[in-house]
Every structure is written in C-alpha cells, then in structure tokens.
Write a protein that holds these residues in place. Structure first.
Motif, mmCIF file in Angstrom:
data_model
loop_
_atom_site.group_PDB
_atom_site.id
_atom_site.type_symbol
_atom_site.label_atom_id
_atom_site.label_comp_id
_atom_site.label_asym_id
_atom_site.label_seq_id
_atom_site.Cartn_x
_atom_site.Cartn_y
_atom_site.Cartn_z
ATOM 1 N N ARG A 97 0.950 -1.359 -0.167
ATOM 2 C CA ARG A 97 0.053 0.148 -0.015
ATOM 3 C C ARG A 97 0.916 1.309 -0.094
ATOM 4 O O ARG A 97 0.484 2.341 -0.828
ATOM 5 C CB ARG A 97 -0.971 0.033 1.298
ATOM 6 C CG ARG A 97 -1.947 1.111 1.180
ATOM 7 C CD ARG A 97 -2.701 1.336 0.338
ATOM 8 N NE ARG A 97 -3.720 2.484 0.513
ATOM 9 C CZ ARG A 97 -4.537 2.971 -0.630
ATOM 10 N NH1 ARG A 97 -4.078 2.523 -1.975
ATOM 11 N NH2 ARG A 97 -5.377 3.979 -0.409
ATOM 12 N N GLN A 100 2.164 1.629 -3.403
ATOM 13 C CA GLN A 100 1.067 2.117 -4.432
ATOM 14 C C GLN A 100 0.705 3.771 -4.378
ATOM 15 O O GLN A 100 0.598 4.257 -5.211
ATOM 16 C CB GLN A 100 -0.215 1.232 -4.179
ATOM 17 C CG GLN A 100 -1.190 1.393 -5.106
ATOM 18 C CD GLN A 100 -2.236 0.655 -4.812
ATOM 19 O OE1 GLN A 100 -2.900 0.298 -3.790
ATOM 20 N NE2 GLN A 100 -2.872 -0.096 -6.050
ATOM 21 N N GLN A 104 1.501 6.849 -6.906
ATOM 22 C CA GLN A 104 0.418 7.757 -7.481
ATOM 23 C C GLN A 104 0.480 9.340 -7.136
ATOM 24 O O GLN A 104 0.090 10.048 -7.706
ATOM 25 C CB GLN A 104 -0.878 7.246 -7.004
ATOM 26 C CG GLN A 104 -1.415 5.885 -7.282
ATOM 27 C CD GLN A 104 -2.801 5.474 -7.154
ATOM 28 O OE1 GLN A 104 -3.599 6.145 -6.590
ATOM 29 N NE2 GLN A 104 -2.937 4.056 -6.908
ATOM 30 N N GLN A 158 -5.228 5.742 6.786
ATOM 31 C CA GLN A 158 -5.430 5.031 5.139
ATOM 32 C C GLN A 158 -6.663 6.013 4.660
ATOM 33 O O GLN A 158 -6.860 5.984 3.565
ATOM 34 C CB GLN A 158 -5.754 3.576 5.416
ATOM 35 C CG GLN A 158 -4.429 2.878 5.435
ATOM 36 C CD GLN A 158 -3.421 3.085 4.361
ATOM 37 O OE1 GLN A 158 -3.818 3.377 3.244
ATOM 38 N NE2 GLN A 158 -2.016 3.005 4.453
ATOM 39 N N THR A 162 -6.831 7.610 1.135
ATOM 40 C CA THR A 162 -7.840 7.215 0.254
ATOM 41 C C THR A 162 -8.624 8.553 -0.719
ATOM 42 O O THR A 162 -8.940 8.455 -1.728
ATOM 43 C CB THR A 162 -9.132 6.013 0.967
ATOM 44 O OG1 THR A 162 -8.116 5.018 1.543
ATOM 45 C CG2 THR A 162 -9.818 5.729 -0.041
ATOM 46 N N ALA A 166 -8.205 9.543 -4.467
ATOM 47 C CA ALA A 166 -9.217 9.365 -5.060
ATOM 48 C C ALA A 166 -9.538 9.979 -6.528
ATOM 49 O O ALA A 166 -9.166 11.229 -6.477
ATOM 50 C CB ALA A 166 -10.680 9.580 -4.133
ATOM 51 N N ASP A 171 -13.880 5.394 -6.207
ATOM 52 C CA ASP A 171 -13.102 5.587 -4.842
ATOM 53 C C ASP A 171 -13.436 6.335 -3.646
ATOM 54 O O ASP A 171 -13.228 6.310 -2.754
ATOM 55 C CB ASP A 171 -11.701 6.543 -5.601
ATOM 56 C CG ASP A 171 -11.000 5.843 -6.800
ATOM 57 O OD1 ASP A 171 -11.049 4.333 -6.767
ATOM 58 O OD2 ASP A 171 -10.230 6.360 -7.730
ATOM 59 N N PHE A 225 -8.437 -3.482 0.748
ATOM 60 C CA PHE A 225 -7.708 -3.054 0.097
ATOM 61 C C PHE A 225 -7.360 -4.039 -1.225
ATOM 62 O O PHE A 225 -6.667 -3.492 -2.259
ATOM 63 C CB PHE A 225 -6.062 -3.271 0.749
ATOM 64 C CG PHE A 225 -5.825 -2.149 1.724
ATOM 65 C CD1 PHE A 225 -5.801 -0.995 1.319
ATOM 66 C CD2 PHE A 225 -5.577 -2.490 3.118
ATOM 67 C CE1 PHE A 225 -5.450 0.180 2.549
ATOM 68 C CE2 PHE A 225 -5.179 -1.550 4.138
ATOM 69 C CZ PHE A 225 -5.291 -0.246 3.702
ATOM 70 N N TYR A 227 -9.676 -3.720 -3.147
ATOM 71 C CA TYR A 227 -10.174 -2.832 -4.257
ATOM 72 C C TYR A 227 -8.885 -2.053 -4.979
ATOM 73 O O TYR A 227 -8.986 -1.855 -6.137
ATOM 74 C CB TYR A 227 -10.841 -1.783 -3.630
ATOM 75 C CG TYR A 227 -11.495 -0.475 -4.363
ATOM 76 C CD1 TYR A 227 -12.387 -0.724 -5.271
ATOM 77 C CD2 TYR A 227 -10.687 0.791 -4.325
ATOM 78 C CE1 TYR A 227 -12.786 0.188 -6.286
ATOM 79 C CE2 TYR A 227 -11.245 1.769 -4.988
ATOM 80 C CZ TYR A 227 -12.011 1.597 -6.268
ATOM 81 O OH TYR A 227 -12.514 2.302 -6.853
ATOM 82 N N GLU A 228 -7.816 -1.822 -4.403
ATOM 83 C CA GLU A 228 -6.884 -1.093 -5.014
ATOM 84 C C GLU A 228 -5.615 -2.168 -5.482
ATOM 85 O O GLU A 228 -5.005 -1.830 -6.546
ATOM 86 C CB GLU A 228 -5.967 -0.058 -3.949
ATOM 87 C CG GLU A 228 -6.960 1.129 -3.799
ATOM 88 C CD GLU A 228 -7.591 0.956 -2.546
ATOM 89 O OE1 GLU A 228 -8.137 2.071 -2.113
ATOM 90 O OE2 GLU A 228 -7.566 -0.043 -2.055
ATOM 91 N N GLY A 231 -4.338 -3.165 -9.108
ATOM 92 C CA GLY A 231 -3.728 -2.440 -10.001
ATOM 93 C C GLY A 231 -2.286 -2.526 -9.605
ATOM 94 O O GLY A 231 -1.310 -1.720 -10.205
ATOM 95 N N THR A 236 5.153 -0.706 -9.592
ATOM 96 C CA THR A 236 4.725 -0.228 -7.881
ATOM 97 C C THR A 236 5.876 -0.581 -6.830
ATOM 98 O O THR A 236 6.300 0.225 -6.200
ATOM 99 C CB THR A 236 3.276 -1.064 -7.474
ATOM 100 O OG1 THR A 236 2.352 -0.682 -8.451
ATOM 101 C CG2 THR A 236 3.078 -0.566 -5.986
#
Length: 271
Positions: A97, A100, A104, A158, A162, A166, A171, A225, A227-228, A231, A236
């Motif tokens: 995480r 990631q 981003q 977190q 998030t 988003a 998101d 997590f 959900y993310e 990707g 990463t």
C-alpha cells in the motif's frame, strides 16, 4: 488485475475464521464461557472453577476475551499461528500500500506514518499471539497496547490517503466505507478500554464484545485493500525501491563523490 488482490482477502478470511475457530475450541474445552452468556457468579466451587471442567458457573476468569480464548492448548497453538501469519500478511499489505500510494502521489508524511503504524501493529500482533495472557501477562498487555492503537492509527491514516488519491466516484465511495469502519473501530476500542478497567461482570463482558467488534472491523478494513491491489504491478515495487535508494543516496553527511560512486538510478530502474 493482479494476484495481489488475494492477499488482503486472505488476511481477512483467514484471521476472522481463525479467531472464531479458536473461540469455538475454547468454549468446547470449557476454557471460557460463551459470548452469549451474561450471567456471572461471585464465586464457584473449586471443581467448577478450574479450567477444563464443564462450566456450571462463570467468573471473571471465564470472560470470552479474544486473548483469553487463545490462552490454553490446544487453541493457543492456533492462536499463535494466526498471530504470526497474520502479522506477516499485515506487513506485506502495508508495504504494498505504501508503494502504491508513493507511485500515485509521490512522497507524503502521512503515507510514511501509515507504513510505520502498520508495521508496529504487526509487531504487537506477534507479541500478543506468542505470549498468552495467563502466562506472560505484562508482555501480552504490552503487545495489545501496541497493536490496537497502532492498528487504529493505520486505518485512520489510510482513510486520509484514500480521499487524497481518489480519482473516481467509486474511489470516494470506498473512502466513505473506510471512514465508517474507522469510526466503528475507534468507538469499539474506546469502550473496550473503558469497560475493561472495571471489575464488574457486566462491563467485563461488554469489553469482550467491543474487543471482538474492534478486531473484526480492523480485519474487514484490511480486506478492503483488495479494491486497489488489483492495480499493483512491477512498477509499483520499483517505485518504492527507487524511493528508498534515493533517500539512502541523499542521507545527511554523504559527500557528492560518494553519492556519485554508490548511487546508480539507471541500474535501479532496470530491476
């Protein structure tokens, strides 16, 4: 979508199922009273009070706290396994995480603090899982005192991250779900602590219920997590390695010559 999505789902499924199996074993072996039991006694006879004897009455020693359920064998063996393996998966999730978010939105003190909090949570879980409350009470309470607040801090940070990264309506909905889970975790942890310090049978039992709610809630949060993590790619991980290497290269006191000799960004990128 990558296979990393399995990691948070596995942590939630394995840990929640595991602690309920530990509870069921403890009840079947008469080491704790069932969670639906709200009737406690000031005293029991010597025979009925000892562990392993069928519970005709319950005392404060039989409150079904999660740690209490995992105190005596054979359930203590499974409890330790859950703590150790769960802590390992927590560290993996926190690192992924962190990488990631770094990929981003670049560097963020919130992201770094969340990584530290998550790893601290894992360290506390190892202590809790391996030092049973009836045999190493001080160490067990230290582990719980580290794991629970650190886990709460991690989920709260977190939530902030998030919202920060988003990019779609979905998101934002995930951020809302995580805020709800974090609020429930905060409320249950606070009430668990308040109830736990009292000797009242009713309040001790409420502390156990709140503790169960807190732990399951945190585990569900980790599961989100997935959900993310669909990707996550090799890039990463490379981003995290490059960031760590650049920090090492720019460490205070290093000369420009040593930086030039020991840091090779092009080589790192090719990993």
């Amino acid at each position: 979508m990558t296979a990393w999505i399995i990691l948070p789902v596995s942590l939630s499924t394995f840990s929640i199922t595991g602690i309920w199996i530990v509870y069921a074993m403890a009840v079947m072996n008469h080491h704790v009273c069932p969670v639906e039991n709200w009737v406690y006694n000031d005293s029991c006879s010597d025979d009925t009070a000892k562990h392993g004897y069928p519970k005709s009455c319950c005392t404060l020693n039989d409150v079904p706290l999660i740690s209490k359920c995992g105190t005596y064998p054979p359930e203590s063996c499974l409890f330790s396994l859950i703590g150790n393996l769960g802590a390992f998966m927590v560290v993996l999730i926190c690192v992924l995480r962190y990488s990631q978010v770094l990929e981003q939105s670049h560097r963020s003190w919130v992201n770094t603090t969340a990584l530290i909090a998550g790893c601290t949570n894992a360290a506390g879980l190892i202590i809790v899982g391996n030092f049973q409350v009836d045999y190493a009470k001080s160490l067990h309470y230290i582990g719980a005192g580290v794991a629970f607040p650190a886990g709460l801090l991690f989920v709260c940070l977190q939530c902030v991250l998030t919202y920060h990264i988003a990019a779609t309506t979905l998101d934002l909905w995930m951020a809302h779900v995580r805020v709800t889970l974090s609020a429930l975790a905060l409320i249950s942890l606070v009430f668990s602590g308040i109830f736990f310090i009292h000797d009242s049978f009713l309040l001790q039992h409420l502390a156990a219920v709140c503790e169960w709610i807190f732990v399951i809630d945190i585990l569900i949060f980790y599961g989100t997590f997935a959900y993310e993590f669909g990707g996550i790619s090799r890039d990463t991980i490379v981003t995290a390695i490059q960031h760590a290497s650049s920090r090492a290269c720019k460490s205070p006191g290093s000369s420009s010559t040593s930086t030039h000799l020991h840091c090779n960004p092009e080589g790192i990128t090719m990993i």
